[in-house]
Design an enzyme around this catalytic site. Structure first.
Site, PDB file in Angstrom:
ATOM      1  N   GLU A   1      41.865 -27.587  16.424  1.00 47.41           N
ATOM      2  CA  GLU A   1      40.574 -27.832  15.783  1.00 47.41           C
ATOM      3  C   GLU A   1      40.555 -29.251  15.229  1.00 47.41           C
ATOM      4  O   GLU A   1      41.516 -29.726  14.633  1.00 47.41           O
ATOM      5  CB  GLU A   1      40.323 -26.809  14.671  1.00 47.41           C
ATOM      6  CG  GLU A   1      40.099 -25.415  15.221  1.00 47.41           C
ATOM      7  CD  GLU A   1      39.483 -24.473  14.217  1.00 47.41           C
ATOM      8  OE1 GLU A   1      38.638 -24.919  13.414  1.00 47.41           O
ATOM      9  OE2 GLU A   1      39.848 -23.282  14.227  1.00 47.41           O
TER      10      GLU A   1
ATOM     11  N   ASN B   1      52.378 -21.039  19.393  1.00 49.22           N
ATOM     12  CA  ASN B   1      51.902 -20.874  18.023  1.00 49.22           C
ATOM     13  C   ASN B   1      52.990 -20.320  17.100  1.00 49.22           C
ATOM     14  O   ASN B   1      53.093 -20.713  15.934  1.00 49.22           O
ATOM     15  CB  ASN B   1      50.670 -19.974  17.985  1.00 49.22           C
ATOM     16  CG  ASN B   1      49.399 -20.735  18.321  1.00 49.22           C
ATOM     17  OD1 ASN B   1      49.414 -21.953  18.477  1.00 49.22           O
ATOM     18  ND2 ASN B   1      48.294 -20.027  18.435  1.00 49.22           N
TER      19      ASN B   1
ATOM     20  N   CYS C   1      43.887 -19.017  14.365  1.00 51.21           N
ATOM     21  CA  CYS C   1      44.882 -18.829  15.426  1.00 51.21           C
ATOM     22  C   CYS C   1      46.260 -18.459  14.896  1.00 51.21           C
ATOM     23  O   CYS C   1      46.725 -17.346  15.108  1.00 51.21           O
ATOM     24  CB  CYS C   1      44.975 -20.086  16.289  1.00 51.21           C
ATOM     25  SG  CYS C   1      43.521 -20.380  17.309  1.00 51.21           S
TER      26      CYS C   1
END
EC number: 1.1.1.22
Length: 444
Positions: free
Chosen positions: A156, A215, A267
């Protein structure tokens, strides 16, 4: 090429606009009429630098448009990108695949020609294989429909760049029609491949695991340095210097080694939890037990910051607190699982008078914590404050003049929740400074 993007949230709208920017004809599909109306008018319903200009440019060029009709989508293209959200299930760690399944249920019966569906959503491993069987069962085209997986790696604030100039493209395919799927992917991403972007073709399960594994690694790296920050505070060390020193080792690197209030957003938190849940379903739960501590460390940073306010001010009850930052990161209006907003809420619940300012995330914040006192500027938020917290690393905050704010606050105390300020600069003009993972700063 003619492409559809199924879902026009953050991922879908970005992907649709950027595919049009690459020269493809793109149809964005969604069931949310209000969202579609905004997009068709050239308005992006969230903040992402540079995206609105791309949407407007490609709407004007005729390469981008939006619809709620799945029949129109099935007729328009034979390459579809599935880009809907996979939030955390209420009361569970697992991912909620309701939106993913709904798209397949709506589209599959309408597909009557050879088609490739590229999944971009972050899903539990095994989802692609299940959806492939489902769509072939329900589609008139049957065996001529392939579900492949093309995970997204968007950051982002940098999503446009990450889509137009990715650092890698991963395509997960089933063995039966892998050549056809790979050809379609190479045609979609021809311009990126011409710039030597790494292109990997894997099996479906590997492609699904790539995003959540990435992640999980990043979350672990952030929680590692935050755990070390706790040790540094206890030992009187400086985590900023420590991180710099170990970051020179190219096996470790400096990225994501910045101690602070922890990670948030849509996320990392939900993805590591869904990863743990899926591993448990597969009988590999012991492999990811360390992620529980990664999650615990991250959440603990929030309560730690609240305790620092108590230590600096003597009490939270009745303290006037200025919170600079509500979004989980700069250049975004996303407040999902935002540590900044969570800290502001905790302080208010413990009796502080909390004023919040963020350049972009105020409206989204009001939906989650409507009772906080939201202000329109740094000065307004800091007026008569007993302590100021910088919790999102906006440039507007890192470059603010500490001398000017001395005349705005009641007591010059600053808590640097992102270790993003020049400590000496603030202390030189009389502020009591406190960072995370460093020795307690004394007033100059």
């Amino acid at each position: 090429m003619r492409l559809t993007v199924l879902g026009t949230g953050y991922l879908g709208a970005t992907h649709a606009a950027c595919m049009a920017e690459l020269g493809h004809e793109v149809l964005g599909v969604d069931v949310d009429a209000a969202k579609l109306a905004k997009l068709q008018a050239g308005e992006v319903p969230f903040y992402e630098p540079g995206l609105e200009e791309i949407v407007q440019r490609n709407l004007s060029a005729g390469r981008l448009r939006f619809t709620s009709s799945y029949q129109e989508a099935a007729d328009f293209a034979d390459v579809h990108f599935l880009a809907v959200g996979t939030p955390q299930k209420r009361g569970e760690y697992a991912a909620d695949l309701t939106h993913v399944d709904s798209v397949i249920d709506s589209l599959a019966p309408l597909i009557s020609k050879p088609t490739v569906i590229f999944g971009k959503s972050t899903v539990p491993v095994g989802t692609a294989e299940r959806l492939g069987a489902l769509v072939r069962e329900r589609s008139p085209a049957r065996v001529h429909v392939e579900v492949a997986w093309n995970p997204e790696f968007l950051r982002e604030g940098y999503a446009v760049r990450d889509t137009l100039m990715p650092d890698r493209i991963v395509i997960g395919v089933g063995s039966a029609t892998s050549d056809r799927v790979e050809r379609a992917a190479r045609e979609v991403y021809a311009s990126q491949l011409a710039e030597d972007c790494p292109f990997m073709v894997t099996d479906l399960a590997t492609a699904e695991l790539v995003k959540v594994s990435a992640n999980a690694f990043l979350a672990t790296k952030i929680s590692f340095i935050n755990a070390i920050a706790e040790v540094c505070e206890a030992a009187g060390a400086d985590v900023r210097l420590l991180a710099e020193a170990i970051g020179y080792d190219d096996r470790i690197g400096k990225k994501f080694l910045k101690a602070g209030i922890g990670f948030g957003g849509g996320c990392l938190p939900k993805d590591i939890r869904a990863f743990m849940a899926r591993a448990g379903e597969l009988g590999a739960d012991e492999a990811l037990t360390f992620l529980r501590e990664v999650d615990n460390i991250n959440v603990r940073r929030r309560t730690k910051t609240v305790e620092i306010v108590r230590q600096m001010c003597g009490s939270i009850l009745g303290t006037r607190v200025a919170v600079l930052g509500a979004a989980f990161k700069p250049d975004s209006d996303d407040v999902r699982d935002s540590p900044a907003l969570n800290i502001a809420g905790q302080l208010q619940l413990q009796g502080a008078a909390v004023a919040v300012y963020d350049p972009k995330a105020i409206e989204n914040s009001k939906r989650i914590f409507p009772t906080l006192d939201y202000q329109a500027s740094i000065d307004d938020a800091c007026r008569n404050a007993d302590v100021v917290l910088v919790l999102t690393e906006w440039e507007e905050f890192t470059t603010v003049d500490p001398g000017h704010l001395m005349d705005v606050v009641r007591t010059p105390r600053i808590i640097d929740g992102r270790n993003c300020l020049d400590q000496q600069r603030w202390m030189d003009v009389g502020w009591t400074y406190r960072g995370l993972g460093i020795s307690i700063g004394e007033r100059a």
